[in-house]
Motif scaffolding. Structure first.
Motif, PDB file in Angstrom:
ATOM      1  N   GLY A   1      -4.840  11.771  21.936  1.00  0.00           N
ATOM      2  CA  GLY A   1      -3.921  10.760  20.896  1.00  0.00           C
ATOM      3  C   GLY A   1      -3.628   9.657  21.310  1.00  0.00           C
ATOM      4  O   GLY A   1      -3.623   9.171  22.473  1.00  0.00           O
ATOM      5  N   VAL A   2      -3.620   8.807  20.216  1.00  0.00           N
ATOM      6  CA  VAL A   2      -2.917   7.202  20.640  1.00  0.00           C
ATOM      7  C   VAL A   2      -2.228   6.611  19.321  1.00  0.00           C
ATOM      8  O   VAL A   2      -2.636   7.258  17.745  1.00  0.00           O
ATOM      9  N   LYS A   3      -1.008   6.191  19.555  1.00  0.00           N
ATOM     10  CA  LYS A   3      -0.410   5.368  18.424  1.00  0.00           C
ATOM     11  C   LYS A   3      -0.704   4.148  18.723  1.00  0.00           C
ATOM     12  O   LYS A   3      -0.751   3.913  19.587  1.00  0.00           O
ATOM     13  N   PHE A   4      -1.677   4.021  17.032  1.00  0.00           N
ATOM     14  CA  PHE A   4      -1.461   2.238  17.119  1.00  0.00           C
ATOM     15  C   PHE A   4      -0.030   1.418  17.147  1.00  0.00           C
ATOM     16  O   PHE A   4       0.302   2.052  16.807  1.00  0.00           O
ATOM     17  N   ASP A   5       0.145   0.833  17.716  1.00  0.00           N
ATOM     18  CA  ASP A   5       1.233  -0.467  18.005  1.00  0.00           C
ATOM     19  C   ASP A   5       1.149  -1.556  16.622  1.00  0.00           C
ATOM     20  O   ASP A   5       1.979  -2.391  16.892  1.00  0.00           O
ATOM     21  N   TYR A   6       0.192  -1.723  15.942  1.00  0.00           N
ATOM     22  CA  TYR A   6      -0.120  -2.289  14.393  1.00  0.00           C
ATOM     23  C   TYR A   6       1.006  -1.297  13.736  1.00  0.00           C
ATOM     24  O   TYR A   6       0.387  -0.332  13.266  1.00  0.00           O
ATOM     25  N   ASP A   7       2.526  -2.189  12.761  1.00  0.00           N
ATOM     26  CA  ASP A   7       2.770  -1.752  11.923  1.00  0.00           C
ATOM     27  C   ASP A   7       1.116  -0.329  11.170  1.00  0.00           C
ATOM     28  O   ASP A   7       0.560  -1.967  10.885  1.00  0.00           O
ATOM     29  N   GLU A   8       2.088  -0.023   9.759  1.00  0.00           N
ATOM     30  CA  GLU A   8       1.365   0.372   9.174  1.00  0.00           C
ATOM     31  C   GLU A   8       0.817  -0.003   8.332  1.00  0.00           C
ATOM     32  O   GLU A   8      -0.885  -0.060   7.291  1.00  0.00           O
ATOM     33  N   SER A   9       1.121  -1.031   8.120  1.00  0.00           N
ATOM     34  CA  SER A   9       1.071  -2.392   6.829  1.00  0.00           C
ATOM     35  C   SER A   9      -0.222  -3.471   7.120  1.00  0.00           C
ATOM     36  O   SER A   9      -1.651  -3.280   6.490  1.00  0.00           O
ATOM     37  N   ARG A  10       0.199  -3.471   8.077  1.00  0.00           N
ATOM     38  CA  ARG A  10      -0.813  -3.941   8.929  1.00  0.00           C
ATOM     39  C   ARG A  10      -2.582  -3.244   9.340  1.00  0.00           C
ATOM     40  O   ARG A  10      -3.749  -3.851   8.983  1.00  0.00           O
ATOM     41  N   VAL A  11      -2.215  -1.936   9.368  1.00  0.00           N
ATOM     42  CA  VAL A  11      -3.511  -0.931   9.875  1.00  0.00           C
ATOM     43  C   VAL A  11      -3.599  -0.982   8.607  1.00  0.00           C
ATOM     44  O   VAL A  11      -4.871  -0.967   7.817  1.00  0.00           O
ATOM     45  N   ARG A  12      -3.736  -1.040   7.196  1.00  0.00           N
ATOM     46  CA  ARG A  12      -3.597  -0.704   6.312  1.00  0.00           C
ATOM     47  C   ARG A  12      -4.498  -1.731   5.621  1.00  0.00           C
ATOM     48  O   ARG A  12      -5.918  -1.272   4.875  1.00  0.00           O
ATOM     49  N   VAL A  13      -4.231  -3.185   5.737  1.00  0.00           N
ATOM     50  CA  VAL A  13      -5.052  -3.932   5.427  1.00  0.00           C
ATOM     51  C   VAL A  13      -6.399  -4.090   6.281  1.00  0.00           C
ATOM     52  O   VAL A  13      -7.386  -4.558   5.510  1.00  0.00           O
ATOM     53  N   MET A  14      -6.032  -3.864   7.443  1.00  0.00           N
ATOM     54  CA  MET A  14      -7.423  -4.194   8.353  1.00  0.00           C
ATOM     55  C   MET A  14      -8.713  -2.940   7.532  1.00  0.00           C
ATOM     56  O   MET A  14      -9.615  -2.691   8.146  1.00  0.00           O
ATOM     57  N   PHE A  15      -7.741  -1.765   7.209  1.00  0.00           N
ATOM     58  CA  PHE A  15      -8.981  -0.154   7.377  1.00  0.00           C
ATOM     59  C   PHE A  15      -9.321  -0.890   5.576  1.00  0.00           C
ATOM     60  O   PHE A  15     -10.683  -0.204   4.951  1.00  0.00           O
ATOM     61  N   GLY A  16      -8.647  -1.789   5.078  1.00  0.00           N
ATOM     62  CA  GLY A  16      -9.401  -2.020   3.352  1.00  0.00           C
ATOM     63  C   GLY A  16      -9.446  -0.365   2.739  1.00  0.00           C
ATOM     64  O   GLY A  16      -7.923  -0.122   2.941  1.00  0.00           O
ATOM     65  N   PRO A  17     -10.437  -0.025   2.033  1.00  0.00           N
ATOM     66  CA  PRO A  17     -10.661   0.796   1.153  1.00  0.00           C
ATOM     67  C   PRO A  17     -10.803   2.281   1.754  1.00  0.00           C
ATOM     68  O   PRO A  17      -9.992   3.126   0.742  1.00  0.00           O
ATOM     69  N   LEU A  18     -10.935   2.357   3.514  1.00  0.00           N
ATOM     70  CA  LEU A  18     -10.521   3.700   3.865  1.00  0.00           C
ATOM     71  C   LEU A  18      -9.087   3.903   3.541  1.00  0.00           C
ATOM     72  O   LEU A  18      -8.936   5.192   3.758  1.00  0.00           O
ATOM     73  N   ALA A  19      -8.154   3.095   3.742  1.00  0.00           N
ATOM     74  CA  ALA A  19      -6.938   3.255   3.820  1.00  0.00           C
ATOM     75  C   ALA A  19      -6.710   3.922   2.724  1.00  0.00           C
ATOM     76  O   ALA A  19      -5.203   4.435   2.610  1.00  0.00           O
ATOM     77  N   GLU A  20      -7.183   4.460   1.267  1.00  0.00           N
ATOM     78  CA  GLU A  20      -6.507   4.993  -0.009  1.00  0.00           C
ATOM     79  C   GLU A  20      -6.407   6.838   0.367  1.00  0.00           C
ATOM     80  O   GLU A  20      -6.192   7.349   0.170  1.00  0.00           O
ATOM     81  N   ARG A  21      -7.324   7.079   1.564  1.00  0.00           N
ATOM     82  CA  ARG A  21      -7.742   7.980   2.337  1.00  0.00           C
ATOM     83  C   ARG A  21      -6.625   8.660   3.167  1.00  0.00           C
ATOM     84  O   ARG A  21      -6.994   9.710   3.254  1.00  0.00           O
ATOM     85  N   LEU A  22      -6.008   7.843   3.853  1.00  0.00           N
ATOM     86  CA  LEU A  22      -5.204   8.094   4.579  1.00  0.00           C
ATOM     87  C   LEU A  22      -3.598   7.514   4.093  1.00  0.00           C
ATOM     88  O   LEU A  22      -2.946   6.869   2.859  1.00  0.00           O
TER      89      LEU A  22
END
Length: 116
Positions: free
Chosen positions: A95-116
């Protein structure tokens, strides 16, 4: 010994004394996936597979042991590159924890982030 430590990690006692499974403690939704990925540690690169992902981290199939606290960069599907920290490792899973905050990961993942 590894199995016992993993079980201890997965089963934490709540303040009322009952055992709480790790799935119950999760604060983020996880999306099951099967994504070919690469994990970079220092100057080394290793193939892995992401089994599930959230805005906070991912579970990987990875055959080499990495200690919790190891800093890495996870490249998912040659599309997203995320700095990450290993939080647990058990046989061929990690298991890994992303070092970016959630808002940055949400922007990176785009539409996929809606399911997360």
């Amino acid at each position: 010994m590894i199995e016992k430590r993993q079980e201890d990690w997965e089963n934490k006692k709540s303040d009322k004394g009952r055992i709480v499974r790790s799935e119950e403690r999760r604060t983020r939704r996880r999306q099951p996936v099967l994504w070919k990925s690469v994990i970079n540690v220092g100057t080394y690169s290793f193939d892995c597979v992401v089994f599930d992902v959230s805005l906070g981290g991912a579970k990987l199939k990875f055959d080499l042991p990495l200690k919790p606290g190891t800093l890495a960069n996870l490249v998912i599907k040659d599309q997203w590159s995320l700095p990450a920290t290993v939080v647990w490792q058990d046989e061929d899973r990690m298991g890994v924890k992303f070092d970016y905050d959630e808002s940055r990961v949400r922007v990176m993942f785009g539409p996929l982030a809606e399911r997360l």
